[in-house]
Scaffold this motif. Structure first.
Motif, mmCIF file in Angstrom:
data_model
loop_
_atom_site.group_PDB
_atom_site.id
_atom_site.type_symbol
_atom_site.label_atom_id
_atom_site.label_comp_id
_atom_site.label_asym_id
_atom_site.label_seq_id
_atom_site.Cartn_x
_atom_site.Cartn_y
_atom_site.Cartn_z
ATOM 1 N N PHE A 1 -3.259 -19.989 17.776
ATOM 2 C CA PHE A 1 -4.699 -19.694 17.792
ATOM 3 C C PHE A 1 -4.974 -18.226 17.483
ATOM 4 N N VAL A 2 -4.341 -17.321 18.235
ATOM 5 C CA VAL A 2 -4.657 -15.894 18.067
ATOM 6 C C VAL A 2 -4.215 -15.394 16.690
ATOM 7 N N ALA A 3 -3.113 -15.940 16.160
ATOM 8 C CA ALA A 3 -2.642 -15.486 14.850
ATOM 9 C C ALA A 3 -3.643 -15.841 13.753
ATOM 10 N N HIS A 4 -4.120 -17.089 13.743
ATOM 11 C CA HIS A 4 -5.025 -17.525 12.672
ATOM 12 C C HIS A 4 -6.427 -16.940 12.844
ATOM 13 N N LEU A 5 -6.896 -16.857 14.085
ATOM 14 C CA LEU A 5 -8.223 -16.274 14.302
ATOM 15 C C LEU A 5 -8.225 -14.795 13.932
ATOM 16 N N THR A 6 -7.192 -14.074 14.348
ATOM 17 C CA THR A 6 -7.113 -12.646 14.040
ATOM 18 C C THR A 6 -7.024 -12.414 12.543
ATOM 19 N N ASP A 7 -6.253 -13.262 11.857
ATOM 20 C CA ASP A 7 -6.144 -13.136 10.397
ATOM 21 C C ASP A 7 -7.508 -13.313 9.740
ATOM 22 N N LEU A 8 -8.269 -14.303 10.198
ATOM 23 C CA LEU A 8 -9.596 -14.550 9.624
ATOM 24 C C LEU A 8 -10.540 -13.387 9.931
ATOM 25 N N LEU A 9 -10.516 -12.896 11.160
ATOM 26 C CA LEU A 9 -11.375 -11.766 11.529
ATOM 27 C C LEU A 9 -10.997 -10.515 10.753
ATOM 28 N N ASP A 10 -9.701 -10.350 10.488
ATOM 29 C CA ASP A 10 -9.251 -9.190 9.717
ATOM 30 C C ASP A 10 -9.769 -9.261 8.287
ATOM 31 N N HIS A 11 -9.780 -10.468 7.717
ATOM 32 C CA HIS A 11 -10.338 -10.614 6.370
ATOM 33 C C HIS A 11 -11.842 -10.337 6.358
ATOM 34 N N CYS A 12 -12.476 -10.570 7.488
ATOM 35 C CA CYS A 12 -13.912 -10.270 7.604
ATOM 36 C C CYS A 12 -14.170 -8.782 7.851
ATOM 37 N N LYS A 13 -13.094 -7.971 7.836
ATOM 38 C CA LYS A 13 -13.184 -6.508 8.039
ATOM 39 C C LYS A 13 -13.697 -6.155 9.428
ATOM 40 N N LEU A 14 -13.299 -6.961 10.422
ATOM 41 C CA LEU A 14 -13.748 -6.689 11.793
ATOM 42 C C LEU A 14 -12.659 -6.039 12.648
ATOM 43 N N LEU A 15 -11.450 -5.878 12.107
ATOM 44 C CA LEU A 15 -10.346 -5.335 12.904
ATOM 45 C C LEU A 15 -9.702 -4.133 12.221
ATOM 46 N N GLN A 16 -10.401 -3.508 11.303
ATOM 47 C CA GLN A 16 -9.773 -2.478 10.488
ATOM 48 C C GLN A 16 -9.315 -1.255 11.277
ATOM 49 N N SER A 17 -9.986 -0.944 12.348
ATOM 50 C CA SER A 17 -9.686 0.312 13.053
ATOM 51 C C SER A 17 -8.644 0.146 14.152
ATOM 52 N N VAL B 1 -11.021 -10.687 23.621
ATOM 53 C CA VAL B 1 -10.896 -12.131 23.371
ATOM 54 C C VAL B 1 -9.474 -12.451 22.925
ATOM 55 N N ILE B 2 -8.976 -11.692 21.957
ATOM 56 C CA ILE B 2 -7.626 -11.937 21.420
ATOM 57 C C ILE B 2 -6.572 -11.676 22.486
ATOM 58 N N LYS B 3 -6.767 -10.607 23.233
ATOM 59 C CA LYS B 3 -5.798 -10.254 24.277
ATOM 60 C C LYS B 3 -5.727 -11.331 25.358
ATOM 61 N N ASP B 4 -6.883 -11.768 25.852
ATOM 62 C CA ASP B 4 -6.897 -12.783 26.916
ATOM 63 C C ASP B 4 -6.358 -14.124 26.424
ATOM 64 N N CYS B 5 -6.667 -14.473 25.164
ATOM 65 C CA CYS B 5 -6.138 -15.726 24.606
ATOM 66 C C CYS B 5 -4.619 -15.654 24.462
ATOM 67 N N SER B 6 -4.109 -14.489 24.100
ATOM 68 C CA SER B 6 -2.657 -14.319 23.969
ATOM 69 C C SER B 6 -1.962 -14.529 25.307
ATOM 70 N N ILE B 7 -2.628 -14.105 26.385
ATOM 71 C CA ILE B 7 -2.045 -14.244 27.726
ATOM 72 C C ILE B 7 -2.140 -15.686 28.215
ATOM 73 N N VAL B 8 -3.294 -16.311 28.008
ATOM 74 C CA VAL B 8 -3.569 -17.621 28.609
ATOM 75 C C VAL B 8 -2.903 -18.761 27.845
ATOM 76 N N LEU B 9 -2.997 -18.735 26.503
ATOM 77 C CA LEU B 9 -2.472 -19.847 25.704
ATOM 78 C C LEU B 9 -0.964 -19.724 25.562
ATOM 79 N N ASN B 10 -0.299 -20.861 25.421
ATOM 80 C CA ASN B 10 1.161 -20.843 25.469
ATOM 81 C C ASN B 10 1.831 -20.737 24.107
ATOM 82 N N ASN B 11 1.053 -20.540 23.030
ATOM 83 C CA ASN B 11 1.693 -20.179 21.767
ATOM 84 C C ASN B 11 0.738 -19.311 20.946
ATOM 85 N N TRP B 12 1.260 -18.820 19.812
ATOM 86 C CA TRP B 12 0.533 -17.806 19.035
ATOM 87 C C TRP B 12 -0.329 -18.414 17.940
#
Length: 667
Positions: A385-401, A372-383
């Protein structure tokens, strides 16, 4: 090096001649492109290059006033998110994360609604414009509509990620959240319903049945029942049939997560209701009324009937949620990807091309966060969305690995890219500082590089940048900023400001240079400028010997002005004997001593007078050496000689008076 997933977008630059060799220079936020004098095949001259330098900008959207509100508002939410205590278990923090996610979405929606209003008003302006401005207004309108579509897609994706990843709704509750998701992003039915209900005869309106069926497709059965009542009053003969349909709609069970009913009990109740509807359908109970039969087929989840409503469903994911509602209401999160893939395949015919949005939503239903993050980074023309969503998901401990191969994890990489884009804007760079602060690995290094590129247009802006650097103990950047501002002030002959900046930079060499300029000005004008600054140097005067002399010399003038002659004389003598005063300024100091020497009262003692005489002789000997080797004008030499003779006379007279006075006191 990894291969790119998609070919980079080609940017056509108007005015560039085909086949010309191009040169470029990278900047922090854009690229300068120009034609060169060289052929692509070699280094031989091929005639004159183009006369233009083209500026290719990235992140052009940060210049939109409305989108800047999005960046500013989301910045406050981001900073608030970083304050959540990491020590708490993830489950106890989930309500906070969901609330923050909704705050992000509310900012997106507010921005989107404002863009829609601007687009409408711009379109109205365009209609009233007849001449050259029409093309420009049309362009602005198209741009706003484009951004509305982008923000709609962003909110759609974010809302789904909130349901699946952040809230992590279980079976039963999951479908309720998906229904809310579809209803929020398929709001055209409300506009149609408004038109129908405001008409003279709603039941005879041409969109009446579209509204009823749309309500049923979205699971809004109460609204559907209210609409059907209007039709029943017009058809007394079919009243029983409408009454039966109303009963079926009212009896459809919905899972209540906060209730006492278990998921198994709900499933049994739902199956009983489903069997009852299926029985009425097989008995052809509604065969005489095409519209009611259609609703009955939807209620039993007939796939062919649902696919016939493509126009009302409009998207495959709406079809997915409706299909789950009437066929699999207790669907588990782990089974979603199977239904999503099959609905996508069924809904899109063989000639349809899968859009990037479809791929992103499908990846979300497959619980593939990284895709999801990868495709959004490619399709959307700035960072953003992916920066804020990834930050929130990281706080939810979903991106630790998930770590990257180039120095930081995914969260930090995306935040750094987003913040770097903000730094190219004249006001948003202040927001970017907080993003760098919350990137523990590379944030400080990037901030140090970016802060040096902020143009110091005004002293106020320079003070803002300086405060940021001082708060983060970035001493090298503090010195650099102060030196730049000091040099600028010096070029503009603002000596006070230049001295203030050099003191702040703790630059002894530059402080010495400016102090020299102050002394030169004093020699030329006879007065000091910026007295407030010199009077309040305090410990800062110790930065350099020349600055110390400037401060002490000003102190001598204050003592003299207050008629504290003995203290003034002692200070003046110490400036010369301690070698603090520059040799070039000794004549000025000795000249300043003349009024003290001519006082009726003896100010200088005999010893002090001897020291002054020694300083005068040392000065005259150096002046004689300089005169013999130089070509100073005769007039200047005469003036200097006159000063020396006056000083010798005054010193001799003062020495005699001091000896007499001291001898008398001893006697």
């Amino acid at each position: 090096m990894e291969e790119v997933d998609v070919e980079p977008t080609v940017t056509n630059i108007p005015g560039i001649r085909h086949g010309k060799h191009m040169g470029f220079a990278w900047g922090p936020g854009d690229i300068l492109v120009y034609e060169t004098h060289f052929k692509p095949s070699g280094n031989t001259l091929s005639g004159p290059g183009g006369s233009f330098i083209h500026k290719v900008k990235k992140d052009e959207d940060i210049n939109s006033p409305i989108l800047r509100k999005l960046f500013n508002e989301s910045h406050h939410i981001f900073v608030g998110l970083q304050t959540i205590n990491d020590d708490l278990p993830s489950k106890s923090k989930r309500p906070q994360f969901v609330s923050i996610s909704r705050n992000y979405r509310s900012v997106i929606r507010a921005c989107m609604e404002e863009l829609q209003q601007v687009a409408v008003s711009t379109r109205d302006t365009e209609k009233g414009t007849q001449y050259g401005n029409q093309a420009c207004i049309s362009c602005i309108c198209s741009l706003n509509i484009y951004w509305v579509s982008i923000l709609l897609a962003i909110e759609l994706i974010w809302n789904l990620c909130e349901v699946l990843f952040i809230d992590a709704a279980p079976a039963g509750s999951l479908l309720l959240h998906l229904l809310d998701w579809v209803r929020l992003h398929k709001a055209d039915v409300d506009e149609k319903a408004k038109d129908v209900l405001q008409s003279d005869s709603p039941a005879e309106h041409h969109n009446y049945w579209d509204v009823v069926v749309s309500y049923v497709l979205q699971g809004r059965l109460e609204e559907a029942r209210q609409m059907l009542v209007k039709q029943a009053t017009l058809q007394p003969a079919s009243r029983n049939m409408y009454k039966l349909m109303d009963s079926l709609l009212s009896k459809m069970p919905f899972y209540n997560p906060s209730g006492t009913q278990t998921l198994t009990e709900f499933d049994v109740k739902w199956r009983n209701w489903h069997e009852e509807v299926d029985r009425y359908l097989k008995d052809n109970t509604f065969a005489s009324n095409h519209h009611l039969e259609l609703i009955c087929k939807i209620l039993v989840g007939d796939e062919d009937t649902l696919l016939e409503q493509k126009e009302l469903l409009s998207t495959w994911y709406h079809f997915l949620v409706t299909r789950l509602l009437y066929s699999h209401p207790t669907v588990k999160p782990t089974d979603l990807h199977y239904y999503a893939q099959s609905c996508l395949t069924m809904f899109l015919d063989s000639r349809s091309v899968q859009e990037p949005l479809d791929s992103i939503l499908l990846a979300a239903f497959e619980f593939d966060i990284y895709l999801v993050i990868k495709d959004c980074s490619i399709v959307l023309n700035n960072w953003w969305f992916v920066a804020h969503l990834t930050d929130l998901l990281d706080h939810c401990k979903l991106l630790q690995s998930h770590n990257l191969n180039f120095g930081s994890n995914m969260r930090e990489f995306l935040l750094l890219e987003y913040a770097s884009g903000l730094f190219t804007h004249h006001s948003l760079w202040q927001c970017a500082v907080d993003y760098f602060d919350h990137c523990p690995e590379l944030g400080r290094a990037c901030l140090e590089l970016q802060i040096e590129r902020v143009p110091l247009d005004t002293e106020r802006k320079a003070l803002k940048v300086l405060r940021i650097c001082e708060e983060r103990q970035m001493s090298e950047q503090v010195r650099s900023i102060c030196k730049i501002m000091a040099m600028r002030a010096l070029r503009n002959n603002r000596l006070g400001s230049a001295l203030s900046w050099s003191i702040r930079a703790k630059d002894a060499a530059f402080a010495t240079l400016i102090s020299e300029r102050f002394l030169q000005d004093y020699c030329a004008k006879g007065t000091f400028s910026d007295l407030d600054l010199i009077d309040n140097l305090g410990p800062a005067m110790l930065l350099s010997d020349r600055l110390t002399f400037l401060g002490k010399y000003r102190e001598f003038h204050k003592l003299y002005g207050e008629k504290r002659f003995k203290e003034a004389a002692k200070l003046l003598l110490s400036l010369m004997t301690a070698k603090i005063a520059p040799r070039s300024f000794w004549m000025t100091l000795l000249t300043d001593a003349l009024p003290l020497l001519e006082q009726k009262e003896v100010i200088f003692s005999a010893d002090q007078t001897y020291e002054l005489m020694y300083c005068l002789e040392e000065l005259t000997s150096s002046l004689d050496t300089a005169t013999s080797g130089g070509d100073r004008p005769m007039q200047e030499e005469d003036v200097e000689q006159t000063k020396v003779e006056l000083l010798r006379l005054s010193l001799a007279r003062n020495l005699a008076m001091a000896i007499v006075k001291e001898g008398t006191m001893e006697t």
